[in-house]
Write a protein that holds these residues in place. Structure first.
Motif, PDB file in Angstrom:
ATOM      1  N   UNK A 262       0.873  -1.181  -0.018  1.00 15.07           N
ATOM      2  CA  UNK A 262      -0.124  -0.005  -0.183  1.00 15.07           C
ATOM      3  C   UNK A 262       1.005   1.085  -0.083  1.00 15.07           C
ATOM      4  N   UNK A 263       2.092   1.347   0.802  1.00 13.51           N
ATOM      5  CA  UNK A 263       3.034   2.538   0.838  1.00 13.51           C
ATOM      6  C   UNK A 263       3.524   2.761  -0.514  1.00 13.51           C
ATOM      7  N   UNK A 264       3.858   1.679  -1.243  1.00 12.09           N
ATOM      8  CA  UNK A 264       4.317   1.955  -2.487  1.00 12.09           C
ATOM      9  C   UNK A 264       3.334   2.247  -3.534  1.00 12.09           C
ATOM     10  N   UNK A 265       2.069   1.809  -3.466  1.00 11.90           N
ATOM     11  CA  UNK A 265       0.874   2.426  -4.153  1.00 11.90           C
ATOM     12  C   UNK A 265       0.689   3.892  -4.123  1.00 11.90           C
TER      13      UNK A 265
ATOM     14  N   UNK B 254       1.546   4.334   6.661  1.00 11.29           N
ATOM     15  CA  UNK B 254       1.094   2.811   6.011  1.00 11.29           C
ATOM     16  C   UNK B 254       1.679   1.471   6.716  1.00 11.29           C
ATOM     17  N   UNK B 255       2.114   1.853   7.964  1.00 14.64           N
ATOM     18  CA  UNK B 255       2.506   0.782   8.701  1.00 14.64           C
ATOM     19  C   UNK B 255       1.435  -0.043   9.719  1.00 14.64           C
ATOM     20  N   UNK B 256       1.994  -1.338  10.125  1.00 11.25           N
ATOM     21  CA  UNK B 256       1.026  -1.666  10.866  1.00 11.25           C
ATOM     22  C   UNK B 256       1.085  -1.233  12.377  1.00 11.25           C
ATOM     23  N   UNK B 257       0.010  -1.634  13.237  1.00 16.26           N
ATOM     24  CA  UNK B 257       0.289  -1.282  14.423  1.00 16.26           C
ATOM     25  C   UNK B 257       0.650  -2.191  15.394  1.00 16.26           C
ATOM     26  N   UNK B 258       1.865  -1.958  16.063  1.00 11.18           N
ATOM     27  CA  UNK B 258       2.838  -3.121  16.704  1.00 11.18           C
ATOM     28  C   UNK B 258       3.042  -2.360  18.033  1.00 11.18           C
ATOM     29  N   UNK B 259       3.428  -2.949  18.905  1.00 11.33           N
ATOM     30  CA  UNK B 259       3.956  -2.233  19.914  1.00 11.33           C
ATOM     31  C   UNK B 259       5.175  -1.344  19.560  1.00 11.33           C
ATOM     32  N   UNK B 260       5.780  -1.742  18.787  1.00 13.19           N
ATOM     33  CA  UNK B 260       6.801  -0.831  18.522  1.00 13.19           C
ATOM     34  C   UNK B 260       6.564   0.501  17.380  1.00 13.19           C
ATOM     35  N   UNK B 261       5.181   0.588  16.974  1.00 16.33           N
ATOM     36  CA  UNK B 261       4.810   1.623  16.290  1.00 16.33           C
ATOM     37  C   UNK B 261       3.719   2.276  16.975  1.00 16.33           C
TER      38      UNK B 261
END
Length: 377
Positions: free
Chosen positions: A143-146, A191-198
């Motif tokens: 998605x980010x690349x799109x 456009x990144x996933x929701x993780x503990x790091x993000x």
């Protein structure tokens, strides 16, 4: 979604607005479930003894307790290509809106305000050209690349931050460190996933590193942005506009926010493609044991051969595979084909047996230390 045995998918029941206290009761007898916005927490997952497969009808999978599913030997698979074109396209649509204020100017025309002073709307809501501006994209997968591809077509410079760089990504953008992206970007797209790091990656500290008047577009997950810090930045003018596809009562009422009702991927084309991919994914898992697009176990695909297939989810420790083949050999069963892949502390092994395996041998294999779940097809 439930089935009897492995021959039939059984009946599919769709529930509208499922309440949290109903979820566990409804999936207790299910062998597989598909979820989107409904959360499956640890307690719910452990309350469904027959559950073998959880499909997430989205790219993000934070609605599922991945650790709990892993412990139970339940494969969790998402649809990584779902909404790829739609979300990227929608992100650019929102970018054009906050740079050209189309809705505002249309309202002005419909209200007749432009007749008194044709220039007022320009000065109060000046248009912004994108050519030559820099878009920073956090999360540079499909998605980010799109989004980046369309932004480049508009004449923008594209830079990206992602934990994993790719050749396709390098062809579209300059990879950069996160702090450099904050400092250089006129527009930041999430456009990144929701993780503990993000979680809360857009907070007071990181906003301070950004340009004055930066615009932020969030098409990924609401939890990536600290709402209180974003509201303060909007009030001070540090952030000019914030677009979110994840509205809540706090952020929606803040000045400078454009909020949409989580519909970035909601095109008929995306919904149809998602349904087809989800059905094929589950069908292949049921009929062949193949795991595709797993977020908690390795992806393993093997062509069928032999009479029976043993699908074994186990801990990634020594001697598990040896004990499986030893048990089969002792029963006079020839291993016609086998594959094994690991992902961290867990592994998945598929064995095609040349003859039917005796039930007592199957039970002996299930008792091998480290084996979490075995299915025979």
């Amino acid at each position: 979604l439930s089935w009897n045995g492995l021959e039939s998918l059984g009946e599919l029941t769709v529930y509208d607005r499922t309440q949290p206290d109903e979820i566990a009761a409804r999936i207790r007898g299910a062998g597989a479930v598909y979820v989107n916005k409904v959360a499956l927490d640890r307690e719910t997952i452990f309350s469904a003894p027959d559950l073998k497969f959880i499909g997430v009808l989205a790219t993000g999978y934070n609605v599922v307790d991945i650790a709990a599913a892993r412990e139970r030997g339940i494969a969790v698979c998402n649809i990584p290509t779902y909404g790829t074109a739609a979300v990227g396209q929608f992100a650019i649509a929102m970018l054009l809106e906050i740079c050209h204020h189309v809705a505002h100017h249309s309202d002005a025309v419909h209200a007749g305000r432009w007749e008194q002073n044709a220039d007022w709307c320009f000065w109060d809501y000046p248009l912004i050209e994108l050519a030559g501006k820099t878009m920073g994209i956090i999360g540079f997968g499909r998605i980010g690349q799109t989004t980046g591809r369309i932004a480049r077509a508009l004449g923008m410079n594209v830079i990206a931050y992602d934990e994993y760089e790719s050749g396709a990504g390098r062809a579209l953008a300059e990879y950069t460190a996160l702090d450099a992206l904050f400092a250089r970007s006129d527009v930041i797209a999430l456009h990144c996933p929701l993780l503990p790091s993000t979680q809360g990656i857009i907070d007071r500290e990181n906003i301070a590193k950004m340009k004055d008047g930066v615009r932020v577009i969030n098409m990924a997950r609401g939890g990536l942005v600290n709402n209180a810090d974003m509201i303060a930045a909007l009030q001070s003018g540090k952030v000019a506009r914030y677009v979110t596809d994840f509205p809540d009562n706090e952020i929606t009422l803040a000045p400078g926010v454009v909020a949409t009702p989580h519909l970035g991927a909601s095109t008929p084309e995306s919904e149809d493609n998602c349904a087809v991919m989800a059905a094929n994914q589950l069908k292949d898992f049921l009929e062949n044991g193949n795991i595709k697009n797993s977020v908690n176990f390795p992806n393993v695909i093997m062509e069928r051969s032999g009479v029976q297939r043993l699908c074994v989810i186990h801990r990634n420790i020594p001697a598990v595979i040896a004990q499986i083949t030893t048990q089969l050999g002792a029963d006079g069963v020839n291993v016609e084909n086998m594959t094994n892949k690991s992902k961290g502390e867990y592994a998945y092994t598929m064995v095609d047996a040349g003859s039917k395996v005796d039930e007592s041998v199957i039970e002996d294999i299930r008792r091998v230390p480290g084996i979490i779940r075995m299915r025979v097809i």
